[in-house]
Design a protein around this motif. Structure first.
Motif, short mmCIF file in Angstrom:
data_model
loop_
_atom_site.label_atom_id
_atom_site.label_comp_id
_atom_site.label_asym_id
_atom_site.label_seq_id
_atom_site.Cartn_x
_atom_site.Cartn_y
_atom_site.Cartn_z
N MET A 199 76.00 28.38 -78.02
CA MET A 199 76.12 28.26 -76.56
C MET A 199 75.85 29.60 -75.88
SD MET A 199 76.78 25.94 -74.27
CE MET A 199 77.21 25.82 -72.54
N THR A 200 76.47 30.64 -76.43
CA THR A 200 76.27 31.98 -75.87
C THR A 200 74.82 32.41 -76.00
OG1 THR A 200 78.53 32.55 -76.48
CG2 THR A 200 77.06 34.36 -75.96
N SER A 201 74.22 32.10 -77.17
CA SER A 201 72.83 32.49 -77.41
C SER A 201 71.90 31.79 -76.43
CB SER A 201 72.43 32.15 -78.84
OG SER A 201 71.07 32.43 -79.06
N SER A 202 72.09 30.48 -76.20
CA SER A 202 71.21 29.74 -75.29
C SER A 202 71.37 30.22 -73.86
CB SER A 202 71.50 28.24 -75.39
OG SER A 202 72.84 27.97 -75.00
N SER A 203 72.61 30.53 -73.46
CA SER A 203 72.81 31.05 -72.10
C SER A 203 72.17 32.41 -71.94
CB SER A 203 74.31 31.13 -71.78
OG SER A 203 74.95 32.06 -72.64
N GLY A 204 72.19 33.23 -73.02
CA GLY A 204 71.53 34.53 -72.99
C GLY A 204 70.03 34.39 -72.82
N ILE A 205 69.44 33.39 -73.50
CA ILE A 205 68.01 33.15 -73.38
C ILE A 205 67.67 32.71 -71.96
CG2 ILE A 205 66.12 31.67 -74.15
CD1 ILE A 205 67.46 31.63 -76.91
N ARG A 206 68.49 31.80 -71.41
CA ARG A 206 68.25 31.33 -70.04
C ARG A 206 68.35 32.49 -69.05
NH1 ARG A 206 71.39 26.85 -71.73
NH2 ARG A 206 73.25 27.72 -70.73
N GLN A 207 69.34 33.37 -69.27
CA GLN A 207 69.49 34.53 -68.39
C GLN A 207 68.28 35.44 -68.48
OE1 GLN A 207 72.11 35.27 -66.18
NE2 GLN A 207 70.60 36.80 -65.53
N CYS A 208 67.77 35.64 -69.70
CA CYS A 208 66.59 36.48 -69.90
C CYS A 208 65.39 35.91 -69.17
CB CYS A 208 66.29 36.63 -71.39
SG CYS A 208 64.89 37.70 -71.76
N ILE A 209 65.21 34.59 -69.25
CA ILE A 209 64.09 33.94 -68.56
C ILE A 209 64.20 34.12 -67.05
CG2 ILE A 209 63.01 31.70 -68.07
CD1 ILE A 209 63.73 30.88 -70.94
N ARG A 210 65.44 34.02 -66.54
CA ARG A 210 65.64 34.21 -65.09
C ARG A 210 65.34 35.65 -64.68
NH1 ARG A 210 70.22 30.74 -65.81
NH2 ARG A 210 71.58 32.56 -66.01
N ASP A 211 65.66 36.59 -65.56
CA ASP A 211 65.49 38.01 -65.23
C ASP A 211 64.03 38.46 -65.28
OD1 ASP A 211 68.17 38.15 -64.92
OD2 ASP A 211 68.58 39.32 -66.72
N VAL A 212 63.20 37.77 -66.04
CA VAL A 212 61.83 38.23 -66.31
C VAL A 212 60.83 37.46 -65.45
CG1 VAL A 212 60.04 38.46 -68.06
CG2 VAL A 212 62.43 38.88 -68.66
N SER A 213 60.12 38.18 -64.62
CA SER A 213 59.09 37.58 -63.77
C SER A 213 57.71 37.81 -64.39
CB SER A 213 59.13 38.22 -62.38
OG SER A 213 58.73 39.58 -62.46
N PRO A 214 56.72 36.98 -64.03
CA PRO A 214 55.35 37.19 -64.53
C PRO A 214 54.82 38.57 -64.15
CG PRO A 214 55.55 35.00 -63.57
CD PRO A 214 56.83 35.72 -63.26
N TYR A 215 55.20 39.06 -62.99
CA TYR A 215 54.73 40.38 -62.56
C TYR A 215 55.27 41.48 -63.47
CZ TYR A 215 53.52 44.23 -59.39
OH TYR A 215 53.00 45.37 -58.84
N LEU A 216 56.55 41.35 -63.89
CA LEU A 216 57.12 42.32 -64.82
C LEU A 216 56.37 42.31 -66.14
CD1 LEU A 216 59.29 44.31 -65.78
CD2 LEU A 216 60.73 42.34 -66.37
N LEU A 217 56.03 41.11 -66.64
CA LEU A 217 55.28 41.01 -67.89
C LEU A 217 53.92 41.68 -67.76
CD1 LEU A 217 56.11 37.34 -68.97
CD2 LEU A 217 57.16 39.46 -69.78
N PHE A 218 53.30 41.55 -66.59
CA PHE A 218 52.00 42.21 -66.36
C PHE A 218 52.17 43.73 -66.41
CE2 PHE A 218 49.23 44.28 -63.21
CZ PHE A 218 47.99 44.00 -63.77
N LEU A 219 53.21 44.25 -65.77
CA LEU A 219 53.44 45.70 -65.78
C LEU A 219 53.70 46.20 -67.20
CD1 LEU A 219 55.75 46.25 -62.66
CD2 LEU A 219 53.26 46.13 -62.80
N ILE A 220 54.47 45.46 -67.97
CA ILE A 220 54.75 45.85 -69.35
C ILE A 220 53.45 45.85 -70.16
CG2 ILE A 220 55.98 45.25 -71.46
CD1 ILE A 220 57.84 46.24 -69.31
N ALA A 221 52.63 44.81 -69.97
CA ALA A 221 51.38 44.69 -70.73
C ALA A 221 50.44 45.86 -70.45
CB ALA A 221 50.70 43.36 -70.40
N ILE A 222 50.30 46.24 -69.18
CA ILE A 222 49.39 47.34 -68.82
C ILE A 222 49.95 48.67 -69.30
CG2 ILE A 222 48.35 48.63 -66.93
CD1 ILE A 222 46.99 45.98 -67.47
#
Length: 518
Positions: A1-24
């Motif tokens: 339960m804790t693990s799944s909530s952590g994953i959901r929180q991570c998804i909420r925290d991460v935007s596509p724009y952030l992933l683009f900045l990390i990639a570049i």
């Protein structure tokens, strides 16, 4: 339960724009890995030891392409030679020039990143990468290859200082450990790319395409940086807190609450003149002096010597530098840089193919282990990694000495896998957690400077010591007893001098101190 909530929180925290900045931004460390290993597979071809390697490993189609290119070889070789004659010592010098440039880039980039901004510094790294790659690709002499390696190394040294800082400042606080591991992941991607290219292009003059690929990557990196914003944390500390909030909101997403992250940024952007008027020293001389000192620290402009001399930062500096040195002294680059020549006569399969497998396992395990620093803690991961590498080095030494080839191959894979558990990702994120923002640039530069010195020692002296020990004692593998001893020393250092930073909100909490305002 804790693990799944952590994953959901991570998804909420991460935007596509952030992933683009990390990639570049991580294209910078990717090129570090690319240039670090680019000479490994084609070493014998570049140094004229093998004029033309067999291409039997290719498929029929690739063989046809290879034979077609051989027909045009006189045209190519008339402009550029197929190889540059070098002995082992000269090749070691060319390889180690990369770390010399890395040392210069690491020491020089911290002050630039602190005063001019993370983005300006990253753009400079791409420029050095482009120039260095061009010179390497067109290299016709030892000196020319060495100069190209130095310039590429300057870019690499700067990138490995700046990018971890930038990522830690744009990543959500709860995921900084995971995103911090992306520096090491990108390095491993670069290593895997260049090792794979080396497997297929280590013949004739085709090795120049390996080096030429660096031009394409660096150009892509340079263009992408024009689409990347400055670090919000740096903007808030040095220019405009209002502008910094707008950028952070865009990175986090429209509906993300950034109030907690920006609570210490101030309410508005003030020019130096406005700040001087608001902090009138005549109102309270003592308060004015304190405000000035606090402002200087908050603006992130502490120089290298200021950090070294200040007893407040010295324990953090020792811990971070020691971990960076441990990353190299446990022996990982003896595999990354010299695996093909080292394992050529020791293992039952093609050493170039094994190198690709090693690089792939390094990448996979780094990705798989990236959540571990946030789950187990930074210090725990470091100790597991050092213990695993030390044990693997001992087994590798014995298996090579007694010619147990299958065990040698398996142990090499474990050696690399244990590196990914802690020594790979943790050193890049540790400096930004052990000191405040005012000292992180100088501290990271010092750490990466020490890292490149350790890398230079391994790159320059590993092949020499390896040959000397083998001739002195007979057989092979003796050098890995040295790496076993170094792993023991590094483990003791981490146990005694490195604090745990997991779950600590700032450097003061890490070191258990209270910041004084007077």
């Amino acid at each position: 339960m804790t693990s799944s909530s952590g994953i959901r929180q991570c998804i909420r925290d991460v935007s596509p724009y952030l992933l683009f900045l990390i990639a570049i931004s991580t294209l910078g460390p990717l090129q570090f890995g690319f240039h670090l290993a680019e000479l490994n597979a084609p070493q014998d071809v570049i140094s004229c030891r093998v004029r033309q390697q067999s291409v039997s490993r290719f498929s029929t189609a690739l063989s046809f392409i290879s034979s077609s290119s051989d027909k045009d070889q006189p045209t190519v070789s008339s402009a550029l030679p197929d190889c540059v004659p070098m002995d082992d010592a000269q090749f070691a010098v060319v390889s180690s020039m990369f770390t010399l440039g890395g040392l210069v880039g690491a020491l020089g980039s911290g002050p630039i990143a602190s005063t001019k901004g993370r983005l300006v510094a990253m753009k400079l790294t791409s420029l050095f990468y482009i120039i260095g790659s061009v010179i390497e690709t067109l290299g016709v002499s030892i000196a020319m290859l060495a100069v190209g390696r130095v310039l590429s190394g300057v870019g690499a040294g700067a990138a490995t200082v700046i990018v971890p800082i930038y990522i830690s400042e744009v990543a959500p606080p709860r995921e900084r450990g995971t995103f911090g591991a992306m520096t090491q992941v990108s390095i491993n991607v670069g290593i895997l790319v260049t090792q794979t290219m080396g497997y297929f292009l280590s013949y004739g003059s085709a090795w120049r395409w390996i080096l030429g690929a660096g031009i394409i990557i660096s150009a892509t990196h340079g263009f992408g940086l024009f689409l990347v914003p400055e670090s919000p944390a740096w903007l808030a500390a040095n220019k405009s807190a209002t502008h910094a909030r707008r950028i952070l909101q865009r990175i986090r997403g429209r509906n993300y609450d950034i109030s907690e992250e920006t609570s210490t940024w101030g309410d508005s952007a003030l020019t130096p003149e406005e700040e001087g008027l608001l902090n009138d020293p005549s109102d309270n001389p003592r308060r004015g002096s304190t405000s000035s000192k606090t402002s200087a620290k908050n603006n992130g402009h502490l120089g290298f010597m200021e950090v070294v001399r200040d007893p407040l930062y010295r324990p953090a500096l020792i811990a971070a530098v020691g971990v960076m040195c441990a990353q190299q002294l446990c022996g990982i680059n003896s595999i990354i840089m010299y695996s093909v020549s080292l394992l050529r006569d020791l293992l039952p399969i093609n050493s170039a193919l094994l190198t690709i497998i090693i690089s792939a396992i390094n990448l996979i395990t780094t990705v798989a282990c990236s959540p571990l620093p946030d789950k187990l803690g930074r210090k725990t991961c470091l100790l597991l990694s050092i213990f695993g590498q030390g044990a693997s080095a001992l087994v590798l030494a014995l298996s090579i000495l007694f010619e147990t080839k299958i065990l040698s191959a398996i142990t090499v894979l474990f050696f690399v896998a244990f590196f990914a558990v802690g020594l790979g990702p943790v050193p890049f994120i540790l400096a930004s957690e052990l000191v405040g923002q005012e000292a992180v640039g100088a501290t990271q530069s010092c750490c990466l400077g020490a890292n490149y010195i350790a890398t230079f020692l391994v790159a320059q002296f590993f092949p020499i010591i390896n040959v000397a020990l083998n001739e002195r004692f007979g057989g092979a593998g003796w050098v890995y007893f040295i790496f076993t001893a170094l792993a023991v020393l590094c483990g003791l250092f981490v146990l005694w001098r490195v604090p745990e930073t997991k779950g600590k909100k700032d450097a003061d909490e890490v070191w258990g101190r209270t910041r004084r305002l007077d």
